[in-house]
Motif scaffolding. Structure first.
Motif, PDB file in Angstrom:
ATOM      1  N   GLY A   1       2.460   1.476 -14.685  1.00  0.00           N
ATOM      2  CA  GLY A   1       3.462   0.709 -13.968  1.00  0.00           C
ATOM      3  C   GLY A   1       4.870   1.248 -14.026  1.00  0.00           C
ATOM      4  N   GLU A   2       5.076   2.421 -14.636  1.00  0.00           N
ATOM      5  CA  GLU A   2       6.409   3.020 -14.607  1.00  0.00           C
ATOM      6  C   GLU A   2       6.646   3.701 -13.265  1.00  0.00           C
ATOM      7  N   THR A   3       7.907   3.926 -12.951  1.00  0.00           N
ATOM      8  CA  THR A   3       8.277   4.743 -11.803  1.00  0.00           C
ATOM      9  C   THR A   3       9.090   5.938 -12.294  1.00  0.00           C
ATOM     10  N   ILE A   4       8.965   7.041 -11.553  1.00  0.00           N
ATOM     11  CA  ILE A   4       9.677   8.277 -11.871  1.00  0.00           C
ATOM     12  C   ILE A   4      10.341   8.768 -10.591  1.00  0.00           C
ATOM     13  N   ILE A   5      11.643   9.002 -10.634  1.00  0.00           N
ATOM     14  CA  ILE A   5      12.365   9.573  -9.495  1.00  0.00           C
ATOM     15  C   ILE A   5      12.758  11.009  -9.841  1.00  0.00           C
ATOM     16  N   ILE A   6      12.352  11.945  -8.987  1.00  0.00           N
ATOM     17  CA  ILE A   6      12.633  13.371  -9.195  1.00  0.00           C
ATOM     18  C   ILE A   6      13.531  13.848  -8.059  1.00  0.00           C
ATOM     19  N   THR A   7      14.591  14.567  -8.388  1.00  0.00           N
ATOM     20  CA  THR A   7      15.513  15.090  -7.385  1.00  0.00           C
ATOM     21  C   THR A   7      15.548  16.612  -7.435  1.00  0.00           C
ATOM     22  N   HIS A   8      15.344  17.229  -6.292  1.00  0.00           N
ATOM     23  CA  HIS A   8      15.491  18.683  -6.147  1.00  0.00           C
ATOM     24  C   HIS A   8      16.736  18.930  -5.305  1.00  0.00           C
ATOM     25  N   ASP A   9      17.724  19.621  -5.886  1.00  0.00           N
ATOM     26  CA  ASP A   9      19.032  19.775  -5.242  1.00  0.00           C
ATOM     27  C   ASP A   9      19.572  21.148  -5.637  1.00  0.00           C
ATOM     28  N   CYS A  10      19.213  22.180  -4.871  1.00  0.00           N
ATOM     29  CA  CYS A  10      19.529  23.559  -5.254  1.00  0.00           C
ATOM     30  C   CYS A  10      20.252  24.354  -4.166  1.00  0.00           C
ATOM     31  N   ASN A  11      20.545  23.739  -3.030  1.00  0.00           N
ATOM     32  CA  ASN A  11      21.103  24.470  -1.890  1.00  0.00           C
ATOM     33  C   ASN A  11      22.549  24.112  -1.565  1.00  0.00           C
ATOM     34  N   LEU A  12      23.144  23.264  -2.386  1.00  0.00           N
ATOM     35  CA  LEU A  12      24.515  22.812  -2.150  1.00  0.00           C
ATOM     36  C   LEU A  12      25.384  23.102  -3.377  1.00  0.00           C
ATOM     37  N   PRO A  13      26.708  23.208  -3.190  1.00  0.00           N
ATOM     38  CA  PRO A  13      27.581  23.380  -4.356  1.00  0.00           C
ATOM     39  C   PRO A  13      27.563  22.133  -5.220  1.00  0.00           C
ATOM     40  N   ARG A  14      27.322  22.314  -6.500  1.00  0.00           N
ATOM     41  CA  ARG A  14      27.253  21.174  -7.421  1.00  0.00           C
ATOM     42  C   ARG A  14      27.197  21.706  -8.851  1.00  0.00           C
ATOM     43  N   PRO A  15      27.553  20.880  -9.854  1.00  0.00           N
ATOM     44  CA  PRO A  15      27.371  21.265 -11.254  1.00  0.00           C
ATOM     45  C   PRO A  15      25.900  21.151 -11.639  1.00  0.00           C
ATOM     46  N   TYR A  16      25.541  21.884 -12.672  1.00  0.00           N
ATOM     47  CA  TYR A  16      24.162  21.869 -13.154  1.00  0.00           C
ATOM     48  C   TYR A  16      23.849  20.556 -13.853  1.00  0.00           C
ATOM     49  N   SER A  17      22.699  19.992 -13.542  1.00  0.00           N
ATOM     50  CA  SER A  17      22.235  18.790 -14.226  1.00  0.00           C
ATOM     51  C   SER A  17      20.750  18.603 -13.933  1.00  0.00           C
ATOM     52  N   LEU A  18      20.001  18.208 -14.955  1.00  0.00           N
ATOM     53  CA  LEU A  18      18.606  17.841 -14.737  1.00  0.00           C
ATOM     54  C   LEU A  18      18.454  16.326 -14.599  1.00  0.00           C
ATOM     55  N   GLY A  19      19.553  15.607 -14.724  1.00  0.00           N
ATOM     56  CA  GLY A  19      19.589  14.189 -14.361  1.00  0.00           C
ATOM     57  C   GLY A  19      18.618  13.300 -15.103  1.00  0.00           C
ATOM     58  N   PHE A  20      18.414  13.549 -16.402  1.00  0.00           N
ATOM     59  CA  PHE A  20      17.406  12.777 -17.128  1.00  0.00           C
ATOM     60  C   PHE A  20      17.850  11.333 -17.373  1.00  0.00           C
ATOM     61  N   ARG A  21      16.899  10.426 -17.250  1.00  0.00           N
ATOM     62  CA  ARG A  21      17.070   9.040 -17.684  1.00  0.00           C
ATOM     63  C   ARG A  21      15.727   8.542 -18.191  1.00  0.00           C
ATOM     64  N   VAL A  22      15.756   7.926 -19.350  1.00  0.00           N
ATOM     65  CA  VAL A  22      14.583   7.244 -19.903  1.00  0.00           C
ATOM     66  C   VAL A  22      14.995   5.797 -20.134  1.00  0.00           C
ATOM     67  N   GLN A  23      14.297   4.875 -19.497  1.00  0.00           N
ATOM     68  CA  GLN A  23      14.721   3.473 -19.525  1.00  0.00           C
ATOM     69  C   GLN A  23      13.550   2.590 -19.923  1.00  0.00           C
ATOM     70  N   GLY A  24      13.799   1.711 -20.879  1.00  0.00           N
ATOM     71  CA  GLY A  24      12.758   0.809 -21.339  1.00  0.00           C
ATOM     72  C   GLY A  24      13.270  -0.596 -21.565  1.00  0.00           C
ATOM     73  N   ALA A  25      12.435  -1.429 -22.169  1.00  0.00           N
ATOM     74  CA  ALA A  25      12.780  -2.844 -22.364  1.00  0.00           C
ATOM     75  C   ALA A  25      13.974  -3.027 -23.289  1.00  0.00           C
ATOM     76  N   ASN A  26      14.212  -2.057 -24.193  1.00  0.00           N
ATOM     77  CA  ASN A  26      15.294  -2.189 -25.165  1.00  0.00           C
ATOM     78  C   ASN A  26      16.550  -1.409 -24.797  1.00  0.00           C
ATOM     79  N   GLY A  27      16.496  -0.645 -23.698  1.00  0.00           N
ATOM     80  CA  GLY A  27      17.688   0.126 -23.337  1.00  0.00           C
ATOM     81  C   GLY A  27      17.343   1.458 -22.716  1.00  0.00           C
TER      82      GLY A  27
END
Length: 334
Positions: free
Chosen positions: A308-334
């Motif tokens: 029942g979890e969801t995972i959002i993945i973003t691929h963003d390599c063709n535009l000017p931007r800072p490096y980031s893998l954009g991690f988030r882990v979210q659960g019932a406690n935070g």
């Protein structure tokens, strides 16, 4: 014959110190004991393969016994690195795209590291397992669902192991968060975010003389990754490189260790980034300004899991931007 689930569970990543062939060097081995060397062949010695070589020749439990590449200059460079390190000269396989098969036949090779263009990864890994050679393969290890099954089926048929060399899994911050997940700091897990958000325009284009930037050539007029990687942006509208983000998240979410992916939806934005880069750096009259790139600049994928979890993945390599893998882990406690 083990089941797929048993195979994946039994070969789960245990930590940063896990070896591709763990039985060669015992964890209880004393410093004065004789170390049995693992004989490794490198298939593909471009920039990434050379990086692997430089790490391997620092070890006293590994001997690089073979090099394979179609680029004679890269072979010469790597032979010199091995010589300068005071190591024995390796066998050389440079007789064309399929000479790697002769490397796999060599008794001087126990395991291989595969660092070639993506479309060769699965076939070379399958051939390595069939030859009884343990294989470490660079990402992405497969390009289609069929190729994913080819890797699993070949393991089951041969009993030979392979490892996907997703380096982000072993970053210290990622391992720290994985430990927090295992300690249930976040409570019951609900949602993850991740991706590959990295301005790669200078990687996808160069001037044919230097590996990164300096021009807007790709394909036959370019060198290094721009020679082959950019063609994926021309022909494929997809997230072609998901594992930097999804690899760590899959471990945290126990994928194929009691959990699994159920479905995904993927959406792509319009494609303007690579065209704009060509026009800015090569001019509107440059031939590559007429190339139509199928790959959207930002591709967003949502995955549902069996728990029942969801995972959002973003691929963003063709535009000017800072490096980031954009991690988030979210659960019932935070």
């Amino acid at each position: 014959m083990t089941s797929r689930r048993q195979f994946i569970r039994n070969t789960a990543i245990a930590g940063a110190g896990m070896s591709i062939v763990p039985h060669w060097v015992s964890a209880t081995q004393k410093p004065q004991d004789k170390i049995e060397e693992l004989k490794v062949g490198l298939i593909g010695v471009g920039l990434r393969g050379t990086n692997h070589l430089q790490n391997l020749i620092l070890r006293n439990d590994v001997r690089v016994t073979a090099l394979c590449d179609i680029d004679a200059d890269r072979i010469a460079l790597c032979r010199n690195l091995i010589k300068e390190a005071g190591k024995n000269a390796p066998l050389i396989f440079e007789g064309g795209p399929y000479d790697y098969l002769n490397l796999l036949d060599s008794k001087e090779v126990d395991a291989v590291i595969i660092a070639t263009p993506w479309l060769w990864h699965t076939r070379m890994t399958v051939d390595a397992m069939k030859a009884g050679k343990y294989a470490g393969v660079e990402v992405s290890a497969a390009n289609t669902l069929e190729e994913c099954w080819d890797l699993v089926n070949t393991h089951e048929a041969t009993g030979t192991h392979m490892m996907i060399l997703e380096n982000v899994n072993y970053r210290r911050d990622i391992l720290a968060v994985l430990n927090m997940v295992k300690q249930e700091v976040f409570g019951e897990l609900v949602h993850f975010r991740c991706g590959y958000q990295h301005d790669l325009r200078h990687v996808k284009f160069n001037n044919g003389k230097q590996p990164y930037g300096g021009g807007v050539e790709f394909g036959e007029k370019a060198i290094s990754e721009a020679r082959w990687r950019t063609l994926h942006s021309v022909k494929r509208n997809a997230d072609v490189y998901p594992t930097h983000g999804l690899g760590p998240v899959a471990v945290m979410a126990d994928i194929n260790r009691g959990n699994r992916f159920l479905s995904l939806t993927s959406h792509a934005s319009k494609s303007i980034g690579l065209h704009n880069y060509i026009v800015k750096n090569g001019g509107e009259d440059h031939p590559n300004a007429d190339v139509e790139f199928k790959q959207g600049d930002v591709i967003t994928t949502t995955i549902d899991t069996a728990r029942g979890e969801t995972i959002i993945i973003t691929h963003d390599c063709n535009l000017p931007r800072p490096y980031s893998l954009g991690f988030r882990v979210q659960g019932a406690n935070g």
